[in-house]
Each structure stands twice: as structure tokens, then as C-alpha cells.
Design an enzyme around this catalytic site. Structure first.
Site, PDB file in Angstrom:
ATOM      1  N   LYS A  13      32.941  41.453  31.014  1.00 36.38           N
ATOM      2  CA  LYS A  13      32.963  41.189  32.450  1.00 36.38           C
ATOM      3  C   LYS A  13      34.228  41.801  33.054  1.00 36.38           C
ATOM      4  O   LYS A  13      35.329  41.278  32.889  1.00 36.38           O
ATOM      5  CB  LYS A  13      32.950  39.686  32.744  1.00 36.38           C
ATOM      6  CG  LYS A  13      32.700  39.435  34.235  1.00 36.38           C
ATOM      7  CD  LYS A  13      33.311  38.171  34.756  1.00 36.38           C
ATOM      8  CE  LYS A  13      34.689  38.346  35.319  1.00 36.38           C
ATOM      9  NZ  LYS A  13      34.803  39.151  36.551  1.00 36.38           N
ATOM     10  N   GLU A  59      45.803  37.359  26.918  1.00 31.46           N
ATOM     11  CA  GLU A  59      46.870  38.279  27.349  1.00 31.46           C
ATOM     12  C   GLU A  59      47.124  37.972  28.815  1.00 31.46           C
ATOM     13  O   GLU A  59      46.287  38.279  29.667  1.00 31.46           O
ATOM     14  CB  GLU A  59      46.406  39.730  27.203  1.00 31.46           C
ATOM     15  CG  GLU A  59      46.102  40.178  25.790  1.00 31.46           C
ATOM     16  CD  GLU A  59      47.350  40.297  24.937  1.00 31.46           C
ATOM     17  OE1 GLU A  59      48.453  40.404  25.507  1.00 31.46           O
ATOM     18  OE2 GLU A  59      47.215  40.256  23.709  1.00 31.46           O
ATOM     19  N   GLU A  73      55.500  35.401  39.051  1.00 27.34           N
ATOM     20  CA  GLU A  73      54.951  36.759  39.000  1.00 27.34           C
ATOM     21  C   GLU A  73      54.432  37.171  40.374  1.00 27.34           C
ATOM     22  O   GLU A  73      53.614  36.463  40.959  1.00 27.34           O
ATOM     23  CB  GLU A  73      53.800  36.821  37.980  1.00 27.34           C
ATOM     24  CG  GLU A  73      53.300  38.234  37.760  1.00 27.34           C
ATOM     25  CD  GLU A  73      52.097  38.309  36.834  1.00 27.34           C
ATOM     26  OE1 GLU A  73      51.172  37.488  36.982  1.00 27.34           O
ATOM     27  OE2 GLU A  73      52.075  39.212  35.981  1.00 27.34           O
TER      28      GLU A  73
HETATM   29  P1  NDP Z   1      42.723  36.920  37.067  1.00 23.94           P
HETATM   30  O1  NDP Z   1      43.230  35.922  36.107  1.00 23.94           O
HETATM   31  O2  NDP Z   1      42.477  36.481  38.469  1.00 23.94           O
HETATM   32  O3  NDP Z   1      41.354  37.545  36.559  1.00 23.94           O
HETATM   33  C1  NDP Z   1      41.192  38.134  35.294  1.00 23.94           C
HETATM   34  C2  NDP Z   1      39.721  38.145  34.949  1.00 23.94           C
HETATM   35  O4  NDP Z   1      39.291  36.801  34.761  1.00 23.94           O
HETATM   36  C3  NDP Z   1      38.845  38.713  36.054  1.00 23.94           C
HETATM   37  O5  NDP Z   1      37.768  39.409  35.479  1.00 23.94           O
HETATM   38  C4  NDP Z   1      38.382  37.464  36.750  1.00 23.94           C
HETATM   39  O6  NDP Z   1      37.200  37.677  37.474  1.00 23.94           O
HETATM   40  C5  NDP Z   1      38.171  36.539  35.569  1.00 23.94           C
HETATM   41  N1  NDP Z   1      38.143  35.108  35.881  1.00 23.94           N
HETATM   42  C6  NDP Z   1      38.576  34.472  36.993  1.00 23.94           C
HETATM   43  N2  NDP Z   1      38.349  33.123  36.884  1.00 23.94           N
HETATM   44  C7  NDP Z   1      37.772  32.928  35.683  1.00 23.94           C
HETATM   45  C8  NDP Z   1      37.299  31.771  34.979  1.00 23.94           C
HETATM   46  N3  NDP Z   1      37.380  30.548  35.504  1.00 23.94           N
HETATM   47  N4  NDP Z   1      36.775  31.927  33.750  1.00 23.94           N
HETATM   48  C9  NDP Z   1      36.706  33.160  33.178  1.00 23.94           C
HETATM   49  N5  NDP Z   1      37.101  34.284  33.801  1.00 23.94           N
HETATM   50  C10 NDP Z   1      37.643  34.178  35.030  1.00 23.94           C
HETATM   51  O7  NDP Z   1      43.736  38.126  37.022  1.00 23.94           O
HETATM   52  P2  NDP Z   1      43.757  39.381  37.957  1.00 23.94           P
HETATM   53  O8  NDP Z   1      42.440  40.088  37.892  1.00 23.94           O
HETATM   54  O9  NDP Z   1      44.289  38.968  39.286  1.00 23.94           O
HETATM   55  O10 NDP Z   1      44.816  40.302  37.186  1.00 23.94           O
HETATM   56  C11 NDP Z   1      46.184  40.185  37.345  1.00 23.94           C
HETATM   57  C12 NDP Z   1      46.803  39.340  36.249  1.00 23.94           C
HETATM   58  O11 NDP Z   1      46.489  39.867  34.973  1.00 23.94           O
HETATM   59  C13 NDP Z   1      48.314  39.332  36.327  1.00 23.94           C
HETATM   60  O12 NDP Z   1      48.788  38.018  36.115  1.00 23.94           O
HETATM   61  C14 NDP Z   1      48.737  40.217  35.171  1.00 23.94           C
HETATM   62  O13 NDP Z   1      50.014  39.949  34.677  1.00 23.94           O
HETATM   63  C15 NDP Z   1      47.675  39.924  34.170  1.00 23.94           C
HETATM   64  N6  NDP Z   1      47.586  41.011  33.207  1.00 23.94           N
HETATM   65  C16 NDP Z   1      48.012  40.791  31.920  1.00 23.94           C
HETATM   66  C17 NDP Z   1      48.005  41.814  30.990  1.00 23.94           C
HETATM   67  C18 NDP Z   1      48.456  41.603  29.587  1.00 23.94           C
HETATM   68  O14 NDP Z   1      48.180  42.459  28.757  1.00 23.94           O
HETATM   69  N7  NDP Z   1      49.128  40.529  29.267  1.00 23.94           N
HETATM   70  C19 NDP Z   1      47.553  43.171  31.363  1.00 23.94           C
HETATM   71  C20 NDP Z   1      47.117  43.278  32.721  1.00 23.94           C
HETATM   72  C21 NDP Z   1      47.137  42.231  33.602  1.00 23.94           C
HETATM   73  P3  NDP Z   1      37.236  38.139  39.027  1.00 23.94           P
HETATM   74  O15 NDP Z   1      38.538  38.805  39.299  1.00 23.94           O
HETATM   75  O16 NDP Z   1      36.087  39.062  39.108  1.00 23.94           O
HETATM   76  O17 NDP Z   1      37.051  36.900  39.824  1.00 23.94           O
END
Ligand code: NDP
Length: 485
Positions: free
Chosen positions: A177, A252, A389
Site C-alpha cells: 500500500k 521504520e 519532527e
Molecule cells: P504516515 O505515517 O502518515 O503514513 C505512512 C503510511 O502509512 C502511508 O501509506 C499511510 O497511508 C499509512 N497509514 C496511515 N494510517 C495508517 C494506519 N492506521 N494503519 C496502517 N497504515 C496507515 O507518514 P507519511 O506518509 O506522512 O510520511 C512521513 C513520515 O515517514 C515521517 O515521519 C518520516 O520521518 C517517516 N519516514 C521514515 C523513514 C525511515 O526509514 N525511518 C523513511 C521515510 C519516511 P496514507 O498516507 O495513504 O493515508
């Protein structure tokens, strides 16, 4: 003339299929603020269909030889490489990142992910242990079944391929997803999978929001392995959903990474590296060094030159070849960045550069989500701006007086993803690296990646490690066979 808008469908059982609801969400281009495609508005029923397909496919796929699976992955890598330019353009439109960055980093690294795991599975070793004169043990590492792979919007293809490649390489089937904000390259990847004749059901992609599809994946009893990359708050929800079902989970998560410059550093390299680690992808890389600490004797010089270099970054239309700073991914993220810049000022910070939305770079981008690279000085280390962050083009710069002090600053946050240290003193480099609590410590470099090394975060930046051997182990179940002598 009416041009039809592309509808991004789910990819289930080797076919592009409508979401069961028949509905779609608008997919907005960050640089223009306007919809340029639509993405399937799926739900748990679509996930059920994907699970059924993945379950059927697992029977054959898990029995294939490593060499057979390897060939499929290599073919996919080859096809992405063939279409690299199309992928780079799609990634740039979808995310708002400069096309030059997508072309030089995101897409090549996605190709490398497939190649790396395609070949890694051909070179694994098996473990055996002789138990005195009593028995002979060996460890079978078997694919676990169906893997649920959830990724964010900032590096969409790169992070998704980092999960898909190891998961299917070792014989699992996958349900991925992508973020609904950036679905385009995942869609194109499915086209490549089809062209590569990847068996139906090995890779399935279900689009839509996290609360609808992400949570359906984490809650599904037949998906026993979850690899998640995203924010820490979402990671907590994922952990909560998986715990009662005893799923194997890798998380992650976010970061608030320190970038430490000692006075003995090669200042030219430190400044160039710090500008990059602060503002690459508009600061929307989990590994960006958003907290810059500079030893006091070099502070004034560093700040002046850092600001001078940052001010030269070319902010523009992401599709323009010269652009170095593109758009923020969506309005919500832009508002978040503005909120923290206001907060920083309330907390006593001085905006040394940027701090507001720029003029639109051209007519096409009139309604786009842009923000100037922003440098803030004069904040206390413990304020919210320095602890939370932001995930945008905003850095703080703070002076320090001793190694001990800066190590404390570096560690004094809830995150522990990565850090960067600039120094020419080798002993200090080793000493500081050992004491900083982050999953990766870069010394005199940033974002250098060797796919064999374990990658992940400490503290609230995550649980588990991805990369190389760690990923192959994560996606397999070790079984010990003990044979009496
Ligand atoms: P989110 O946590 O908002 O979303 C990540 C993914 O999780 C998206 O596909 C999102 O779907 C999905 N998601 C949201 N809610 C749920 C749920 N309840 N259950 C399962 N999946 C869910 O992060 P962002 O997309 O805003 O990305 C930014 C964040 O990611 C930052 O905090 C960044 O630091 C972190 N990040 C970490 C990395 C690492 O390697 N440690 C690398 C890159 C980013 P949707 O967005 O479609 O609603």
C-alpha cells in the site's frame, strides 16, 4: 479539448482492477495544487481480494528456486531502467521533488533494490551446528507467507521497492500500500511486473488511505508479516494492531537527526554536505539533518557561509531541469511547516533565512505548495522546534562548546534514526559515533548507502532493521531441524 484523467486502479492477481466501491480519490500535483490523476478509493474488501490472490500465488512462488525468482526481479529492474525517464517524471509530478533528484537518486536506487535482493538470494549461507556427539542441527529459513508492505509519500518507489524486493525474493507474496498521495510510481511498477510476467498474485497493490487500506492490511489475520515505513504516531497504531495477532513487524519511523560540525572539520565539505542534508527533497527525507550543531569557534563562519549557499538553491517548477528545491507534498504538510516556523519565532528563534512561501516560480505553479528553505538560529536545544519532527525545509543551527555537550544534545530527543558528524579527527569520529544513539552515523558524508548494512532507527525511530541480511531474515521464518546422531 477534453483529456481523460488517468484512473490508478488496484493491481490484484496480475490485473488492474477497479476498487469494489467503484470510487476514486483525486490525486493532486503538489507543484500546481490541481488534480492530475485519480486513485482507487479501496477498502478492506479489496484487501480481501488481494489476500486471496496472494494466498493462491504463494503455493507456487514459494516453491520456485532462488534462481527463478531472481530472474523475475532482475527483469523488473531492467524494465524500470528502460523507462527511467518516465519513472523520474512521474515521481517528480507525484511528489513535487525536482526531476533531477528523482532521476539521479530515487529511481536508480529503486532499480538497485531489485538487483541487490535478486542477487543476494543467490549467495546466502545456511547455518549448521553440531551438538557435541549428540545431534546435528541445521536451520531452514522459509518464506513466511503474505507480507503487508506500507510506505510513505516522500520516497515512494524507493521505499516500496526496498520492501517488495526482499519480501518476494525469498518466496513470500506481497500486498503493498503506497501513500495515496503518491501512487503513480507504484502503479507503473505493477505495469513492469506484468511485462516481466511475474506470476499473478505475487505482487498486489491496493491503493487508498491508511485508515481504510493500511489498517485493513495490519488487521488481516492472513497477513502475518508487516513492514511499515512512516511517521511515529502511525507506527504506534500499526504496532497496536499487530500485537494481538503476534505479527512479525518492522517499523521504520520518524527522525529529528543531529548534524554535528566540529571546528576541525573540512568546512567546505561540511557546508556543502549540510546544505544537502538539510534541504534535499525540501527536507522531506527521514534522514535529513534538521538540527545542525556547530562548535562555537566555527559557528559564525559556518552560519554565514551556510546561509549564503542555501540562498543560492534554485527553487522552481519540479519539472524544470535547474530546480533544486521543488514543492512540499500537500497543503497539510505545508501548513505544518508554517506552524513550526511560527512556533520557532514564539520560542525566541531568529529567522536567518527564508521563513515564508515564495512567489510562485511560474504560472503553471501558481497554486502550488512551495516554501523557502529556512534557517533558524537562537533557539534553545530543548524547545519544541528542536524536538519535534517538522519534515520540511527548515533547520535550526545551534552552537556548542564541547564534545560532551553536543553528544548530550544529539541524544536528548525521543528519536534515534540517523546522525552526521563532520570532523577530521579520526579518534573523535569513532568516539562520538559510538556514543550517539542513532541507527546510522555518517562521518564526513550523508546518505551514502550500502545495501548490505543494517538500516533502521533506535528509540521512537523504529523497531527492527531492514537492508541486506537483516531483510532476508525478517521475511523468512527460521526453523531448526535437530537430528540425533
Ligand atoms: P504516515 O505515517 O502518515 O503514513 C505512512 C503510511 O502509512 C502511508 O501509506 C499511510 O497511508 C499509512 N497509514 C496511515 N494510517 C495508517 C494506519 N492506521 N494503519 C496502517 N497504515 C496507515 O507518514 P507519511 O506518509 O506522512 O510520511 C512521513 C513520515 O515517514 C515521517 O515521519 C518520516 O520521518 C517517516 N519516514 C521514515 C523513514 C525511515 O526509514 N525511518 C523513511 C521515510 C519516511 P496514507 O498516507 O495513504 O493515508
Amino acid at each position: 479539448m477534453h483529456t481523460e484523467i488517468l484512473q490508478i486502479k488496484n493491481f490484484i492477481d496480475g490485473r488492474f482492477v477497479e476498487p469494489i466501491t467503484g470510487r476514486y480519490l483525486d490525486n493532486i500535483e503538489p507543484a500546481t495544487g490541481k488534480p492530475y490523476s485519480q486513485v482507487a478509493d479501496s477498502d478492506a474488501h479489496d484487501v480481501d481480494l488481494a489476500v486471496a490472490a496472494a494466498e493462491r500465488a504463494f503455493r507456487d512462488w514459494s516453491k520456485k528456486t532462488a534462481a527463478e525468482r531472481s530472474n523475475f526481479l532482475l527483469r523488473i529492474a531492467e524494465l524500470i531502467e528502460r523507462d527511467l525517464e518516465k519513472f523520474a517524471r512521474a515521481e517528480s509530478i507525484d511528489t513535487g521533488k525536482p526531476i533531477s533528484l528523482a532521476r539521479s537518486l530515487d529511481i536508480p536506487r529503486s532499480i538497485a533494490n531489485f538487483r541487490f535482493f535478486a542477487t543476494a538470494i543467490l549467495h546466502t549461507e545456511s547455518e549448521a551446528h553440531i551438538t557435541d556427539n549428540v545431534a546435528f542441527n541445521y536451520t531452514l529459513r522459509q518464506p513466511r507467507g503474505i507480507a503487508g508492505l506500507i510506505s510513505p509519500w516522500n520516497l515512494p518507489l524507493y521505499l516500496l521497492s526496498w520492501k517488495i524486493a526482499p519480501a518476494i525474493a525469498v518466496g513470500n507474496t506481497a500486498i503493498a500500500k503506497p501513500s495515496e498521495l503518491t501512487p503513480m510510481t507504484a502503479y507503473m511498477l505493477c505495469e513492469m511486473a506484468r511485462e516481466a510476467s511475474l506470476p499473478n498474485g505475487v505482487l498486489n497493490v491496493v491503493h487508498c488511505t491508511g485508515p481504510k487500506v493500511g489498517s485493513a492490511i495490519t488487521a488481516h489475520p492472513k497477513i502475518n508479516t508487516i513492514s511499515f515505513t512512516g511517521g511515529t504516531a502511525t507506527g504506534r497504531k500499526v504496532a497496536e494492531a499487530c500485537a494481538p495477532l503476534f505479527k512479525k513487524v518492522s517499523l521504520e519511523l520518524g527522525g529529528k537527526n543531529p548534524n554535528i560540525v566540529f571546528a576541525d572539520a573540512d568546512l567546505d565539505a561540511a557546508i556543502a554536505g549540510s546544505v544537502r542534508s538539510s534541504f534535499a527533497n525540501q527536507g522531506q527525507v527521514c534522514l535529513c539533518g534538521s538540527r545542525v550543531f556547530v562548535e562555537r569557534s566555527a559557528y559564525k563562519d559556518f552560519v554565514e557561509r551556510f546561509i549564503e549557499r542555501t540562498a543560492q538553491l534554485c527553487l522552481g517548477d519540479p519539472l524544470d531541469e535547474n530546480t533544486e528545491q521543488g514543492a512540499i507534498v500537500n497543503r497539510t504538510q505545508l501548513e505544518k511547516v508554517k506552524f513550526y516556523v511560527d512556533l520557532a519565532q514564539k520560542e525566541g528563534g531568529k529567522i536567518a533565512l527564508g521563513g515564508s512561501a515564495p512567489q510562485a516560480p511560474n504560472e503553471r505553479c501558481g497554486e502550488g505548495y512551495f516554501f523557502q528553505p529556512t534557517v533558524i538560529t537562537g533557539l534553545s536545544v530543548s524547545c519544541r522546534t528542536n524536538r519535534e519532527e517538522i519534515f520540511g525545509p527548515v533547520v535550526t543551527i545551534t552552537p556548542f562548546d564541547s564534545e560532551e555537550e553536543v553528544i548530550n544534545y544529539a541524544n536528548d530527543v525521543e528519536y534515534g534514526l540517523s546522525s552526521t558528524v563532520w570532523t577530521q579527527n579520526l579518534s573523535r569520529a569513532h568516539r562520538v559515533a559510538e556514543r550517539i544513539n542513532t541507527g546510522t552515523v555518517w562521518v564526513n558524508c550523508w546518505l551514502v548507502r550500502d545495501l548490505r548494512v543494517p538500516f533502521g532507527g533506535m528509540k521512537q525511530s523504529g523497531v527492527g532493521r531492514e537492508g541486506g541480511e537483516e531483510a532476508l531474515r525478517f521475511f523468512t521464518e527460521p526453523k531448526n531441524v535437530c537430528i540425533a546422531k
